[in-house]
Design an enzyme around this catalytic site. Structure first.
Site, short mmCIF file in Angstrom:
data_model
loop_
_atom_site.label_atom_id
_atom_site.label_comp_id
_atom_site.label_asym_id
_atom_site.label_seq_id
_atom_site.Cartn_x
_atom_site.Cartn_y
_atom_site.Cartn_z
N ASP A 151 45.58 5.61 21.08
CA ASP A 151 44.68 6.61 20.50
C ASP A 151 45.50 7.87 20.31
O ASP A 151 45.89 8.51 21.29
CB ASP A 151 43.50 6.86 21.45
CG ASP A 151 42.51 7.85 20.86
OD1 ASP A 151 42.86 8.58 19.91
OD2 ASP A 151 41.36 7.89 21.35
N ILE A 152 45.78 8.23 19.07
CA ILE A 152 46.69 9.37 18.85
C ILE A 152 46.06 10.72 19.15
O ILE A 152 46.74 11.74 19.09
CB ILE A 152 47.30 9.38 17.42
CG1 ILE A 152 46.20 9.49 16.36
CG2 ILE A 152 48.20 8.19 17.19
CD1 ILE A 152 46.73 9.95 15.02
N ASN A 187 48.55 9.34 8.82
CA ASN A 187 47.47 8.79 7.98
C ASN A 187 46.12 8.68 8.67
O ASN A 187 45.08 8.86 8.03
CB ASN A 187 47.91 7.42 7.45
CG ASN A 187 46.74 6.61 6.93
OD1 ASN A 187 46.24 6.86 5.82
ND2 ASN A 187 46.26 5.65 7.72
N TYR A 227 34.78 17.43 7.18
CA TYR A 227 35.84 16.52 6.70
C TYR A 227 36.66 17.20 5.61
O TYR A 227 37.89 17.22 5.67
CB TYR A 227 35.23 15.21 6.18
CG TYR A 227 36.26 14.31 5.55
CD1 TYR A 227 37.28 13.75 6.32
CD2 TYR A 227 36.27 14.07 4.18
CE1 TYR A 227 38.27 12.96 5.75
CE2 TYR A 227 37.24 13.27 3.60
CZ TYR A 227 38.23 12.72 4.38
OH TYR A 227 39.22 11.94 3.82
N ALA A 286 36.99 20.35 4.99
CA ALA A 286 37.73 21.49 5.56
C ALA A 286 38.96 21.00 6.32
O ALA A 286 40.01 21.63 6.29
CB ALA A 286 36.82 22.31 6.46
N LYS A 328 40.74 18.41 5.65
CA LYS A 328 41.78 17.99 4.70
C LYS A 328 42.39 19.19 3.99
O LYS A 328 43.56 19.18 3.62
CB LYS A 328 41.21 16.97 3.70
CG LYS A 328 40.83 15.64 4.36
CD LYS A 328 42.03 14.99 5.04
CE LYS A 328 41.70 13.65 5.67
NZ LYS A 328 42.85 12.98 6.29
N1 NAP Z 1 39.08 5.86 1.87
C1 NAP Z 1 39.05 6.96 1.12
O1 NAP Z 1 38.27 7.06 0.15
C2 NAP Z 1 39.98 8.10 1.41
C3 NAP Z 1 40.15 9.07 0.40
C4 NAP Z 1 41.00 10.14 0.65
C5 NAP Z 1 41.67 10.23 1.85
N2 NAP Z 1 41.47 9.29 2.81
C6 NAP Z 1 42.20 9.44 4.07
O2 NAP Z 1 43.06 8.32 4.24
C7 NAP Z 1 43.28 8.08 5.62
C8 NAP Z 1 43.04 6.60 5.91
O3 NAP Z 1 41.74 6.27 5.48
P1 NAP Z 1 41.26 4.77 5.25
O4 NAP Z 1 40.29 4.83 4.15
O5 NAP Z 1 42.42 3.84 5.16
O6 NAP Z 1 40.45 4.56 6.62
P2 NAP Z 1 40.16 3.25 7.49
O7 NAP Z 1 40.16 2.03 6.63
O8 NAP Z 1 38.94 3.58 8.27
O9 NAP Z 1 41.43 3.16 8.48
C9 NAP Z 1 41.62 4.10 9.49
C10 NAP Z 1 42.81 3.71 10.34
O10 NAP Z 1 43.00 4.70 11.35
C11 NAP Z 1 43.00 4.09 12.65
N3 NAP Z 1 42.51 5.07 13.62
C12 NAP Z 1 41.27 5.65 13.65
N4 NAP Z 1 41.18 6.48 14.70
C13 NAP Z 1 42.38 6.43 15.35
C14 NAP Z 1 42.89 7.06 16.52
N5 NAP Z 1 42.15 7.92 17.23
N6 NAP Z 1 44.17 6.78 16.91
C15 NAP Z 1 44.91 5.91 16.21
N7 NAP Z 1 44.48 5.29 15.08
C16 NAP Z 1 43.22 5.55 14.67
C17 NAP Z 1 42.11 2.84 12.46
O11 NAP Z 1 42.34 1.82 13.42
P3 NAP Z 1 41.53 1.77 14.83
O12 NAP Z 1 40.09 2.05 14.51
O13 NAP Z 1 41.80 0.41 15.38
O14 NAP Z 1 42.14 2.85 15.66
C18 NAP Z 1 42.59 2.39 11.08
O15 NAP Z 1 43.82 1.73 11.19
C19 NAP Z 1 42.35 9.04 6.37
O16 NAP Z 1 43.07 10.15 6.80
C20 NAP Z 1 41.33 9.44 5.32
O17 NAP Z 1 40.79 10.71 5.57
C21 NAP Z 1 40.65 8.22 2.62
#
Ligand code: NAP
Length: 297
Positions: free
Chosen positions: A89-90, A116, A181, A183, A185
């Site tokens: 957990d980071i 990420n 959220y 804010a 980013k």
């Molecule tokens: N999806 C979108 O539309 C979108 C758009 C713009 C930006 N983003 C950004 O892109 C990034 C990734 O999003 P995603 O859509 O790929 O999300 P996702 O599918 O929910 O994946 C999130 C990842 O983060 C890990 N994680 C969550 N909490 C953690 C913690 N406390 N410590 C370590 N790992 C953790 C999760 O694994 P575990 O739960 O197993 O820890 C998973 O591997 C985020 O920063 C998000 O804000 C997403």
């Protein structure tokens, strides 16, 4: 082509950057690695796949051990690149030291950090639980800042490497109904641009990618699937976002917006006054309330 350009840029920079020999000695005998947080699925996994294609070892971090192990194995099977899964957990205060220790034990050092991991939070700010808000801030802001602050100084001393922060198009404009959220980013993008300026000419790439909606589990997790943007705005694939982010990172861009539509949206939020853009974004992000279910007769 991009790799050749990046290699020429690296060569030029390493000739001109003032290198700290002791920093280079500190990692002698260790191999460079790309450290990706939130790498078990979604954008993080797609970025890990992109960086793996470049060759160095990839350290994948997430909390869920089983899905992380499976993702790391699939990645090394597909690319032949060494992968190291690290279940962590980071948001824990000692995460940077635990990551460094795990890297050393594996004979690696952090050459590139991909910050990420992140969560979203939908709904009106005043109705959100403070515990959920604090959880988001701890991950999206504090953990990302801590990791970058821990890993950047040795990169600067070595005159190579980089940090890729995963922001969001939402970081470029206030976002009613996802206020915290958006804010968070905005903070990450602002931090990236400022630190990239401080570190200019020192051989280290510092960039933020700001994607629009991406097709991952993210929106469901924050219960935003019924918001207008989910049906109106086409979501990109995580792979397309990673391809664009990786290319922009190698080319030394500071803020990378993948896709044509999100790039147009970036332009729009730059020229539109907030009096127009904020209500517009608010309408897209509002989650319609479900009509209360009638009691069964
Ligand atoms: N999806 C979108 O539309 C979108 C758009 C713009 C930006 N983003 C950004 O892109 C990034 C990734 O999003 P995603 O859509 O790929 O999300 P996702 O599918 O929910 O994946 C999130 C990842 O983060 C890990 N994680 C969550 N909490 C953690 C913690 N406390 N410590 C370590 N790992 C953790 C999760 O694994 P575990 O739960 O197993 O820890 C998973 O591997 C985020 O920063 C998000 O804000 C997403």
């Amino acid at each position: 082509m991009i790799h050749s350009l990046a290699r020429v840029a690296d060569l030029w920079i390493s000739r001109h950057a003032a290198l700290d020999r002791s920093a280079l000695a500190a990692v002698s005998g260790l191999a460079p690695a790309v450290v990706v947080t939130g790498a078990s699925r979604g954008i993080g996994l797609a970025l890990a796949q992109r960086f793996a294609a470049r060759g160095p070892a990839v350290v994948l971090i997430a909390r869920g051990e089983a899905s992380l192990g499976a993702a790391a194995k699939a990645l090394s099977d597909a690319t032949g690149v060494r992968t190291v899964p690290l279940a962590l957990d980071i948001t824990s205060a000692d995460a940077p030291h635990l990551i460094e220790a795990a890297l050393r034990e594996a004979g690696l050092y952090a050459d590139v950090l991909v910050n990420n991991a992140g969560v979203g939070l939908a709904g009106p700010f005043a109705e959100q639980a403070i515990a959920d808000i604090e959880r988001l801030l701890a991950l999206n802001i504090t953990a990302a800042t801590r990791l970058m602050h821990h890993m950047l100084p040795p990169m600067l001393a070595r005159g190579r490497g980089g940090v890729l922060n995963v922001g969001s198009l939402g970081g470029l404009v206030p976002g009613p109904h996802q206020a915290v959220y958006y804010a968070s980013k905005a903070y990450l993008i602002s931090l990236t641009e400022a630190v990239a300026y401080e570190a200019r000419g020192r051989g280290v790439r510092i960039a933020a990618v700001a994607p629009g909606p991406v097709d991952t589990a993210f929106h469901r997790a924050m219960q935003a699937e019924r918001a207008l943007y989910r049906s109106l705005v086409p979501a990109m694939s995580a792979e397309a976002v990673a391809r664009s982010a990786y290319r922009g990172f190698l080319l030394g861009r500071t803020v990378i917006v993948p896709g044509v539509l999100p790039s147009l949206a970036q332009l729009a939020v730059k020229v539109l006054p907030h009096a127009v853009s904020v209500p517009l974004v608010g309408a897209l992000l509002a989650v319609e309330k479900r009509a209360p279910e009638r009691d069964a007769l």
